[in-house]
Design a protein around this motif. Structure first.
Motif, PDB file in Angstrom:
ATOM      1  N   VAL A 158      -3.942  38.799  23.231  1.00  0.00           N
ATOM      2  CA  VAL A 158      -4.172  40.126  23.812  1.00  0.00           C
ATOM      3  C   VAL A 158      -4.663  41.099  22.738  1.00  0.00           C
ATOM      4  O   VAL A 158      -5.609  41.868  22.956  1.00  0.00           O
ATOM      5  N   ILE A 159      -4.034  41.058  21.579  1.00  0.00           N
ATOM      6  CA  ILE A 159      -4.451  41.954  20.484  1.00  0.00           C
ATOM      7  C   ILE A 159      -5.837  41.558  19.978  1.00  0.00           C
ATOM      8  O   ILE A 159      -6.653  42.427  19.643  1.00  0.00           O
ATOM      9  N   THR A 160      -6.139  40.261  19.942  1.00  0.00           N
ATOM     10  CA  THR A 160      -7.480  39.806  19.547  1.00  0.00           C
ATOM     11  C   THR A 160      -8.523  40.371  20.507  1.00  0.00           C
ATOM     12  O   THR A 160      -9.576  40.865  20.079  1.00  0.00           O
ATOM     13  N   PHE A 161      -8.232  40.319  21.807  1.00  0.00           N
ATOM     14  CA  PHE A 161      -9.124  40.901  22.805  1.00  0.00           C
ATOM     15  C   PHE A 161      -9.319  42.400  22.545  1.00  0.00           C
ATOM     16  O   PHE A 161     -10.444  42.906  22.564  1.00  0.00           O
ATOM     17  N   ALA A 162      -8.231  43.101  22.280  1.00  0.00           N
ATOM     18  CA  ALA A 162      -8.311  44.546  22.019  1.00  0.00           C
ATOM     19  C   ALA A 162      -9.138  44.834  20.771  1.00  0.00           C
ATOM     20  O   ALA A 162      -9.951  45.772  20.753  1.00  0.00           O
ATOM     21  N   LEU A 163      -8.950  44.028  19.733  1.00  0.00           N
ATOM     22  CA  LEU A 163      -9.737  44.210  18.506  1.00  0.00           C
ATOM     23  C   LEU A 163     -11.214  43.895  18.746  1.00  0.00           C
ATOM     24  O   LEU A 163     -12.099  44.551  18.170  1.00  0.00           O
ATOM     25  N   LEU A 180     -16.844  36.323  23.974  1.00  0.00           N
ATOM     26  CA  LEU A 180     -17.109  35.291  22.974  1.00  0.00           C
ATOM     27  C   LEU A 180     -16.074  35.351  21.849  1.00  0.00           C
ATOM     28  O   LEU A 180     -15.528  34.327  21.433  1.00  0.00           O
ATOM     29  N   ASP A 181     -15.787  36.554  21.376  1.00  0.00           N
ATOM     30  CA  ASP A 181     -14.776  36.742  20.327  1.00  0.00           C
ATOM     31  C   ASP A 181     -13.403  36.279  20.808  1.00  0.00           C
ATOM     32  O   ASP A 181     -12.664  35.611  20.082  1.00  0.00           O
ATOM     33  N   THR A 182     -13.068  36.630  22.044  1.00  0.00           N
ATOM     34  CA  THR A 182     -11.765  36.267  22.595  1.00  0.00           C
ATOM     35  C   THR A 182     -11.648  34.759  22.789  1.00  0.00           C
ATOM     36  O   THR A 182     -10.606  34.171  22.482  1.00  0.00           O
ATOM     37  N   VAL A 183     -12.712  34.141  23.265  1.00  0.00           N
ATOM     38  CA  VAL A 183     -12.711  32.677  23.416  1.00  0.00           C
ATOM     39  C   VAL A 183     -12.590  32.012  22.044  1.00  0.00           C
ATOM     40  O   VAL A 183     -11.876  31.021  21.885  1.00  0.00           O
ATOM     41  N   GLY A 184     -13.253  32.574  21.041  1.00  0.00           N
ATOM     42  CA  GLY A 184     -13.097  32.066  19.675  1.00  0.00           C
ATOM     43  C   GLY A 184     -11.649  32.154  19.230  1.00  0.00           C
ATOM     44  O   GLY A 184     -11.111  31.221  18.622  1.00  0.00           O
ATOM     45  N   GLY A 185     -11.000  33.281  19.541  1.00  0.00           N
ATOM     46  CA  GLY A 185      -9.579  33.430  19.225  1.00  0.00           C
ATOM     47  C   GLY A 185      -8.731  32.405  19.956  1.00  0.00           C
ATOM     48  O   GLY A 185      -7.841  31.786  19.371  1.00  0.00           O
ATOM     49  N   LEU A 186      -9.020  32.197  21.219  1.00  0.00           N
ATOM     50  CA  LEU A 186      -8.274  31.233  22.031  1.00  0.00           C
ATOM     51  C   LEU A 186      -8.425  29.816  21.495  1.00  0.00           C
ATOM     52  O   LEU A 186      -7.434  29.097  21.317  1.00  0.00           O
ATOM     53  N   ILE A 187      -9.644  29.406  21.211  1.00  0.00           N
ATOM     54  CA  ILE A 187      -9.895  28.043  20.719  1.00  0.00           C
ATOM     55  C   ILE A 187      -9.222  27.814  19.367  1.00  0.00           C
ATOM     56  O   ILE A 187      -8.496  26.834  19.173  1.00  0.00           O
ATOM     57  N   CYS A 188      -9.465  28.723  18.429  1.00  0.00           N
ATOM     58  CA  CYS A 188      -8.905  28.554  17.081  1.00  0.00           C
ATOM     59  C   CYS A 188      -7.379  28.616  17.093  1.00  0.00           C
ATOM     60  O   CYS A 188      -6.718  27.821  16.417  1.00  0.00           O
TER      61      CYS A 188
END
Length: 161
Positions: A103-108, A131-139
């Protein structure tokens, strides 16, 4: 407090990067020097990526600009993947830290795109936020799976001692 230092450094790097225009960040001249023979041209020519209402492909943009596009988007995903992992580590021992980190990654990512909207020559898109959020999710998912595998292995090793 030390556990927040990697997160803070990553956020500062993203902020600085978002403050630069496309021209300042372009790696096309470097790619032209490093890859004069355009390796994988035929393979990469197969891809057409719809992005912000345009077709991003070798046919439309050229080999080096298409390759740069792929590298930039991969860098976005990996950067926000690193942020998600840093958040996950910083939030220890909080319950549901996986969810909070995402959630915080999405906000950032939203904040980063908003910041980019004020930078000349840059665009802010919801596509990049996702794309950024999916990158956060995958990693983060890979990180937590690997972490669990190491913990299992450590537990098994202790059983045999």
């Amino acid at each position: 407090m030390k556990k927040y230092i990697p997160l803070a450094l990553l956020i500062v790097i993203i902020f600085i990067s978002s403050s630069q225009s496309y021209e300042q960040q372009s790696i096309v001249p470097t790619l032209q020097k490093l890859l004069p023979n355009q390796p994988l041209f035929d393979f990469l020519s197969l891809f057409h990526i719809p992005y912000w209402g345009i077709d991003v492909s070798i046919q439309e943009r050229g080999y080096y600009y298409f390759l740069e596009f792929l590298i930039r988007k991969a860098a976005h995903m990996l950067s926000f993947g690193a942020i998600a992992i840093a958040l996950y580590i910083a939030l220890y021992p909080r319950k549901r830290r996986y969810l909070y980190a995402l959630v915080i990654t999405f906000a950032l990512a939203c904040a980063d795109e908003l910041h980019q909207s004020f930078t000349i020559g840059r665009t802010a898109t919801m596509s990049d936020v996702w794309l950024d959020t999916v990158g956060g999710l995958i990693c983060l998912t890979l990180f937590t799976v690997i972490l669990r595998l190491f913990k299992k292995k450590k537990t098994k090793e202790k059983q045999f001692e």
